[in-house]
Design a protein around this motif. Sequence first.
Motif, PDB file in Angstrom:
ATOM      1  N   PRO A  72       4.823  87.350 -60.206  1.00  0.00           N
ATOM      2  CA  PRO A  72       4.397  88.648 -59.676  1.00  0.00           C
ATOM      3  C   PRO A  72       3.042  88.515 -58.987  1.00  0.00           C
ATOM      4  N   VAL A  73       2.858  89.274 -57.913  1.00  0.00           N
ATOM      5  CA  VAL A  73       1.618  89.231 -57.140  1.00  0.00           C
ATOM      6  C   VAL A  73       1.114  90.653 -56.935  1.00  0.00           C
ATOM      7  N   CYS A  74      -0.170  90.847 -57.090  1.00  0.00           N
ATOM      8  CA  CYS A  74      -0.754  92.167 -56.843  1.00  0.00           C
ATOM      9  C   CYS A  74      -0.631  92.502 -55.361  1.00  0.00           C
ATOM     10  N   SER A  75      -0.098  93.665 -55.050  1.00  0.00           N
ATOM     11  CA  SER A  75       0.070  94.061 -53.650  1.00  0.00           C
ATOM     12  C   SER A  75      -1.245  94.480 -53.007  1.00  0.00           C
ATOM     13  N   GLY A  76      -2.295  94.659 -53.835  1.00  0.00           N
ATOM     14  CA  GLY A  76      -3.586  95.053 -53.291  1.00  0.00           C
ATOM     15  C   GLY A  76      -4.469  93.875 -52.929  1.00  0.00           C
ATOM     16  N   CYS A  77      -4.741  93.005 -53.913  1.00  0.00           N
ATOM     17  CA  CYS A  77      -5.653  91.878 -53.687  1.00  0.00           C
ATOM     18  C   CYS A  77      -4.947  90.527 -53.680  1.00  0.00           C
ATOM     19  N   ARG A  79      -3.652  88.851 -56.121  1.00  0.00           N
ATOM     20  CA  ARG A  79      -3.836  88.007 -57.302  1.00  0.00           C
ATOM     21  C   ARG A  79      -2.471  87.634 -57.862  1.00  0.00           C
ATOM     22  N   ILE A  80      -2.318  86.376 -58.276  1.00  0.00           N
ATOM     23  CA  ILE A  80      -1.042  85.874 -58.778  1.00  0.00           C
ATOM     24  C   ILE A  80      -1.031  85.941 -60.307  1.00  0.00           C
ATOM     25  N   PHE A  81       0.076  86.431 -60.851  1.00  0.00           N
ATOM     26  CA  PHE A  81       0.216  86.585 -62.295  1.00  0.00           C
ATOM     27  C   PHE A  81       1.293  85.642 -62.829  1.00  0.00           C
ATOM     28  N   SER A  82       1.267  85.430 -64.127  1.00  0.00           N
ATOM     29  CA  SER A  82       2.252  84.577 -64.783  1.00  0.00           C
ATOM     30  C   SER A  82       3.642  85.210 -64.694  1.00  0.00           C
ATOM     31  N   PRO A  83       4.707  84.387 -64.622  1.00  0.00           N
ATOM     32  CA  PRO A  83       6.067  84.940 -64.548  1.00  0.00           C
ATOM     33  C   PRO A  83       6.436  85.837 -65.724  1.00  0.00           C
ATOM     34  N   ASP A  84       5.800  85.649 -66.885  1.00  0.00           N
ATOM     35  CA  ASP A  84       6.138  86.463 -68.053  1.00  0.00           C
ATOM     36  C   ASP A  84       5.244  87.699 -68.190  1.00  0.00           C
ATOM     37  N   THR A  85       4.590  88.098 -67.115  1.00  0.00           N
ATOM     38  CA  THR A  85       3.739  89.291 -67.135  1.00  0.00           C
ATOM     39  C   THR A  85       4.565  90.533 -67.456  1.00  0.00           C
ATOM     40  N   GLY A  86       4.044  91.395 -68.309  1.00  0.00           N
ATOM     41  CA  GLY A  86       4.767  92.597 -68.727  1.00  0.00           C
ATOM     42  C   GLY A  86       4.890  93.629 -67.621  1.00  0.00           C
ATOM     43  N   PRO A  87       5.916  94.482 -67.686  1.00  0.00           N
ATOM     44  CA  PRO A  87       6.176  95.464 -66.619  1.00  0.00           C
ATOM     45  C   PRO A  87       5.156  96.596 -66.531  1.00  0.00           C
ATOM     46  N   LYS A  88       4.278  96.732 -67.513  1.00  0.00           N
ATOM     47  CA  LYS A  88       3.281  97.806 -67.482  1.00  0.00           C
ATOM     48  C   LYS A  88       1.887  97.274 -67.167  1.00  0.00           C
ATOM     49  N   SER A  89       1.829  96.122 -66.543  1.00  0.00           N
ATOM     50  CA  SER A  89       0.548  95.468 -66.274  1.00  0.00           C
ATOM     51  C   SER A  89      -0.144  96.060 -65.049  1.00  0.00           C
ATOM     52  N   PHE A  90      -1.472  96.047 -65.105  1.00  0.00           N
ATOM     53  CA  PHE A  90      -2.303  96.452 -63.982  1.00  0.00           C
ATOM     54  C   PHE A  90      -3.177  95.270 -63.577  1.00  0.00           C
ATOM     55  N   CYS A  91      -3.484  95.184 -62.300  1.00  0.00           N
ATOM     56  CA  CYS A  91      -4.341  94.111 -61.816  1.00  0.00           C
ATOM     57  C   CYS A  91      -5.775  94.361 -62.280  1.00  0.00           C
ATOM     58  N   PRO A  92      -6.414  93.400 -62.946  1.00  0.00           N
ATOM     59  CA  PRO A  92      -7.791  93.605 -63.409  1.00  0.00           C
ATOM     60  C   PRO A  92      -8.802  93.642 -62.268  1.00  0.00           C
ATOM     61  N   ASN A  93      -8.412  93.181 -61.089  1.00  0.00           N
ATOM     62  CA  ASN A  93      -9.339  93.170 -59.956  1.00  0.00           C
ATOM     63  C   ASN A  93      -9.410  94.522 -59.253  1.00  0.00           C
ATOM     64  N   LYS A 123      15.601  97.218 -64.848  1.00  0.00           N
ATOM     65  CA  LYS A 123      14.236  96.886 -65.235  1.00  0.00           C
ATOM     66  C   LYS A 123      13.276  97.093 -64.064  1.00  0.00           C
ATOM     67  N   PRO A 124      12.026  97.446 -64.358  1.00  0.00           N
ATOM     68  CA  PRO A 124      11.027  97.533 -63.283  1.00  0.00           C
ATOM     69  C   PRO A 124      10.874  96.187 -62.583  1.00  0.00           C
ATOM     70  N   GLN A 125      10.666  96.232 -61.288  1.00  0.00           N
ATOM     71  CA  GLN A 125      10.525  95.016 -60.497  1.00  0.00           C
ATOM     72  C   GLN A 125       9.103  94.908 -59.944  1.00  0.00           C
ATOM     73  N   PRO A 126       8.570  93.691 -59.814  1.00  0.00           N
ATOM     74  CA  PRO A 126       7.230  93.539 -59.227  1.00  0.00           C
ATOM     75  C   PRO A 126       7.197  94.094 -57.805  1.00  0.00           C
ATOM     76  N   ASN A 127       6.076  94.679 -57.434  1.00  0.00           N
ATOM     77  CA  ASN A 127       5.923  95.184 -56.074  1.00  0.00           C
ATOM     78  C   ASN A 127       5.884  94.051 -55.057  1.00  0.00           C
ATOM     79  N   LEU A 128       5.433  92.887 -55.502  1.00  0.00           N
ATOM     80  CA  LEU A 128       5.338  91.727 -54.621  1.00  0.00           C
ATOM     81  C   LEU A 128       5.497  90.472 -55.475  1.00  0.00           C
ATOM     82  N   VAL A 129       6.211  89.487 -54.973  1.00  0.00           N
ATOM     83  CA  VAL A 129       6.407  88.242 -55.725  1.00  0.00           C
ATOM     84  C   VAL A 129       6.145  87.047 -54.817  1.00  0.00           C
TER      85      VAL A 129
END
Length: 208
Positions: A72-77, A79-93, A123-129
């Motif tokens: 998963p990748v943050c659509s704003g900045c 930032r790349i996240f681990s594949p096992d990132t939870g569906p309710k995660s927010f980008c810390p940046n 299931k929720p899907q990442p906005n960007l991968v």
Amino acid sequence: HPNWCVLCVYYLVAFLHTKHRTTFRACALILICLAFLLSSIAGNLVGDVKMPRTLTTIWSKLGIKDEFAVHPVCSGCHRIFSPDTGPKSFCPNCEEEVFGPPIEMTDLVDLLLEENVEKPPPKPQPNLVAPIQLLSEGLRGFFKRPGMVSAVNAWKDTKDDPNGDFRRIQDGEAWKTIKGPDGTSFFSGPGSEKEIRLGVSFGFDWYV
């Protein structure tokens, strides 16, 4: 697969996707149409065999696996996240949501794929991968192929052009002068005969 007709469909769809970039949804539509045609013609070529309806099922049946992990990748900045990132995660940046709402069924292929059985909610899907493969993993797969060790060392048996023309990367100044840990030529020094030494180049495609 015991049914030759179904196996031909497997290879056909896999070939169309890998060679001609046929999309997942187009592959699903091909599978659905072929399943209907093959079961309707005289003799019912597929019999009681349940035809696959998605490209993902084709990969599973043929034992084909991706050589990369989807992050998963943050659509704003970005930032790349681990594949096992939870569906309710927010980008810390930038505090953007990493995942979006579940994808609803909206087109003909989705309707055709829908069966009259109870299914779990989507299931929720990442906005960007981003598909990512570590260099170490890529090299491991590369050297598993027969003949690769000989191929990467073949340049050592080729002499420089007598006229000084640049015909290959090994003719360049950087290849000849870059130093190894022992201070000698990295590619042609004494230690290079006992191990494989590879040069890795990185390319960046910047955009605003």
